[in-house]
Design a protein around this motif. Structure first.
Motif, PDB file in Angstrom:
ATOM      1  N   ASP A  88       0.853  -1.194   0.000  1.00  0.00           N
ATOM      2  CA  ASP A  88       0.000   0.000   0.000  1.00  0.00           C
ATOM      3  C   ASP A  88       0.889   1.245   0.000  1.00  0.00           C
ATOM      4  O   ASP A  88       2.125   1.135   0.087  1.00  0.00           O
ATOM      5  CB  ASP A  88      -1.032  -0.006   1.141  1.00  0.00           C
ATOM      6  N   ASP A  89       0.271   2.427  -0.105  1.00  0.00           N
ATOM      7  CA  ASP A  89       1.054   3.649  -0.302  1.00  0.00           C
ATOM      8  C   ASP A  89       1.958   3.994   0.881  1.00  0.00           C
ATOM      9  O   ASP A  89       2.930   4.720   0.728  1.00  0.00           O
ATOM     10  CB  ASP A  89       0.113   4.826  -0.571  1.00  0.00           C
ATOM     11  N   LYS A  90       1.590   3.495   2.083  1.00  0.00           N
ATOM     12  CA  LYS A  90       2.409   3.825   3.258  1.00  0.00           C
ATOM     13  C   LYS A  90       3.595   2.879   3.393  1.00  0.00           C
ATOM     14  O   LYS A  90       4.489   3.109   4.206  1.00  0.00           O
ATOM     15  CB  LYS A  90       1.546   3.742   4.519  1.00  0.00           C
ATOM     16  N   ALA A  91       3.548   1.785   2.676  1.00  0.00           N
ATOM     17  CA  ALA A  91       4.581   0.758   2.861  1.00  0.00           C
ATOM     18  C   ALA A  91       5.491   0.660   1.640  1.00  0.00           C
ATOM     19  O   ALA A  91       5.861  -0.424   1.223  1.00  0.00           O
ATOM     20  CB  ALA A  91       3.921  -0.590   3.141  1.00  0.00           C
ATOM     21  N   ARG A  92       5.796   1.827   1.074  1.00  0.00           N
ATOM     22  CA  ARG A  92       6.679   1.797  -0.098  1.00  0.00           C
ATOM     23  C   ARG A  92       8.037   2.386   0.269  1.00  0.00           C
ATOM     24  O   ARG A  92       8.127   3.386   0.980  1.00  0.00           O
ATOM     25  CB  ARG A  92       6.089   2.634  -1.230  1.00  0.00           C
ATOM     26  N   ARG A 345       5.119  -1.177   7.373  1.00  0.00           N
ATOM     27  CA  ARG A 345       4.611   0.202   7.296  1.00  0.00           C
ATOM     28  C   ARG A 345       5.402   1.090   8.252  1.00  0.00           C
ATOM     29  O   ARG A 345       5.754   2.216   7.943  1.00  0.00           O
ATOM     30  CB  ARG A 345       3.133   0.227   7.703  1.00  0.00           C
ATOM     31  N   ARG A 346       5.680   0.526   9.428  1.00  0.00           N
ATOM     32  CA  ARG A 346       6.426   1.278  10.440  1.00  0.00           C
ATOM     33  C   ARG A 346       7.832   1.605   9.929  1.00  0.00           C
ATOM     34  O   ARG A 346       8.337   2.704  10.126  1.00  0.00           O
ATOM     35  CB  ARG A 346       6.506   0.441  11.722  1.00  0.00           C
ATOM     36  N   LEU A 347       8.454   0.626   9.233  1.00  0.00           N
ATOM     37  CA  LEU A 347       9.787   0.846   8.682  1.00  0.00           C
ATOM     38  C   LEU A 347       9.759   1.991   7.658  1.00  0.00           C
ATOM     39  O   LEU A 347      10.652   2.840   7.617  1.00  0.00           O
ATOM     40  CB  LEU A 347      10.307  -0.445   8.031  1.00  0.00           C
ATOM     41  N   ALA A 348       8.715   1.999   6.823  1.00  0.00           N
ATOM     42  CA  ALA A 348       8.651   2.987   5.751  1.00  0.00           C
ATOM     43  C   ALA A 348       8.221   4.376   6.237  1.00  0.00           C
ATOM     44  O   ALA A 348       8.592   5.385   5.637  1.00  0.00           O
ATOM     45  CB  ALA A 348       7.690   2.508   4.653  1.00  0.00           C
ATOM     46  N   THR A 349       7.448   4.422   7.312  1.00  0.00           N
ATOM     47  CA  THR A 349       6.918   5.723   7.743  1.00  0.00           C
ATOM     48  C   THR A 349       7.517   6.191   9.056  1.00  0.00           C
ATOM     49  O   THR A 349       7.428   7.371   9.389  1.00  0.00           O
ATOM     50  CB  THR A 349       5.387   5.661   7.948  1.00  0.00           C
ATOM     51  N   GLY A 350       8.094   5.234   9.829  1.00  0.00           N
ATOM     52  CA  GLY A 350       8.579   5.523  11.194  1.00  0.00           C
ATOM     53  C   GLY A 350       9.632   6.554  11.219  1.00  0.00           C
ATOM     54  O   GLY A 350      10.037   7.156  12.128  1.00  0.00           O
TER      55      GLY A 350
END
Ligand SMILES: Cc1cc2nc3c(=O)[nH]c(=O)nc-3n(C[C@H](O)[C@H](O)[C@H](O)COP(=O)(O)OP(=O)(O)OC[C@H]3O[C@@H](n4cnc5c(N)ncnc54)[C@H](O)[C@@H]3O)c2cc1C
Length: 350
Positions: A88-92, A345-350
């Protein structure tokens, strides 16, 4: 309004683009004689691309970058967990070598009528109530504000008399950029947990080109699985410091990017944090809200550094207990897709 920026790495270039885009006059000086051909950072997070979208830089980057499809984790050579990315867009997370990201930023800067002044070094500066007088190797510049985006050895930080408290990690780490045609899963980030608490990672740079980083002296020798290397483009060692300045600003002088903070490449945050510092500062300068810059960005830097260090200690530890817990958590993420997706998602946005 005239802003002088010391350093044309990703932080200085982002600040220059964002200020020029909003109509400010910018002088960006870089002590290197020309653009860098060194690729340090690779991973670009969604937040960085959101920042770079209005200037058109994100579009140019995405036309060239690799979209990572996942992360796989190994104990020595054996894979024990594989977690997805890009669902999804948050996990890119996208991969592009830092010199290419810088080239796209520089192209955008020229569209706003500004250029990097290469071979010019900020030597010292003096603040007065109305501005900053910046002494460079090419003469004196009068500015409303000075941004020190001049990296870990920042001359601007030294000029402010600020310390850079923190610590250095033991031993050299190593890096190798290689061309390899038949590498397994060429869009997947791969981590190998090695004996003695060491770690080795393989990051895709572009089609058939990879970055290997290890907490040992020779990245290629540390890789526990065969790689058919056709060409080694770069090989070297580097040391890691974990440091953050206590103040990001004094009067009309600001620090951003590695000049204000540095940490390990685990989590791939350094460049992304610098891009975010730069965009925040550019907006504040244009909206006359600079007083809040230190509080906002120091807190964010400290948070990201804690996350990065937690990740590094999880992968790069001699404690069998800690490593065992990390392996269990990653296996659980792989076995339970909603948990695995939340972790990525946490890795990509954290
Ligand atoms: C091996 C490695 C891998 C990495 N991987 C990642 C990753 O995957 N993702 C990530 O986000 N980050 C990563 N990083 C970190 C990332 O490279 C840095 O955080 C990023 O380069 C910081 O950008 P910057 O513009 O703040 O500083 P820099 O890139 O260091 O740029 C500062 C510039 O200022 C110039 N300068 C210095 N002094 C002066 C002066 N007095 N006057 C004028 N110019 C001056 C320098 O020549 C330099 O060009 C990695 C770092 C390393 C070492």
């Amino acid at each position: 309004m005239h802003i002088v920026i010391a350093g044309a790495g990703p932080t200085g270039l982002t600040a220059a683009v964002e200020l020029a885009r909003r109509g400010a006059r910018v002088t960006i000086v870089e002590k290197r004689p020309g653009p860098s051909h060194l690729s340090r950072a690779v991973g670009l997070m969604p937040a960085s691309l959101a920042i770079l979208r209005p200037s058109g830089v994100a579009e140019a980057i995405l036309a060239e970058a690799i979209a990572f499809t996942g992360a796989s984790f190994h104990l020595r050579a054996k894979e024990f967990a594989c977690l997805p990315l890009g669902f999804d867009d948050k996990a890119r997370i996208w991969g592009l070598s830092q010199d290419r990201t810088e080239a796209h930023l520089e192209t955008a800067l020229t569209h706003y009528g500004e250029i990097v002044r290469y071979g010019v070094e900020v030597l010292s500066f003096e603040q007065n109530p109305h501005g900053v007088e910046v002494e460079t190797s090419d003469g004196t510049l009068e500015a409303d504000y000075l941004i020190g985006a001049d990296g870990v050895q920042s001359a601007v930080r030294a000029g402010l008399g600020f310390d850079f408290p923190g610590f250095d990690l033991p031993g050299p780490w190593s890096i190798a950029d290689v061309d390899a045609d038949d590498w397994r899963d060429p869009t997947c980030f791969q981590a190998f947990l090695l004996d003695g608490g060491d770690v080795c990672v393989v990051v895709p740079l572009e089609a058939a080109r990879f970055r290997i980083i290890a907490s040992r002296e020779d990245a290629l020798a540390a890789l526990p699985v065969p790689m058919d290397v056709r060409r080694t483009r770069r090989r070297g060692t580097f040391t890691i410091s974990v440091r953050q300045v206590k103040r990001y600003q004094q009067g009309r002088v600001f620090l951003a990017g590695d000049a204000a903070h540095c940490h390990s490449p685990v989590g791939g945050r350094g460049m992304n944090l610098g891009i975010a510092d730069a965009a925040d500062l550019a907006r504040r300068i244009m909206e006359d809200e600079t007083e809040g810059y230190h509080a906002a960005r120091h807190a964010e830097g400290a948070r990201v550094m804690r996350l990065s260090e937690r990740g590094r200690r999880m992968l790069n530890t001699e404690s069998a207990l800690k490593r065992g817990l990390a392996i269990r958590a990653l296996k659980l993420g792989a076995a339970l897709p909603p948990l695995g997706r939340a972790m990525m998602r946490r890795l990509a946005t954290g």
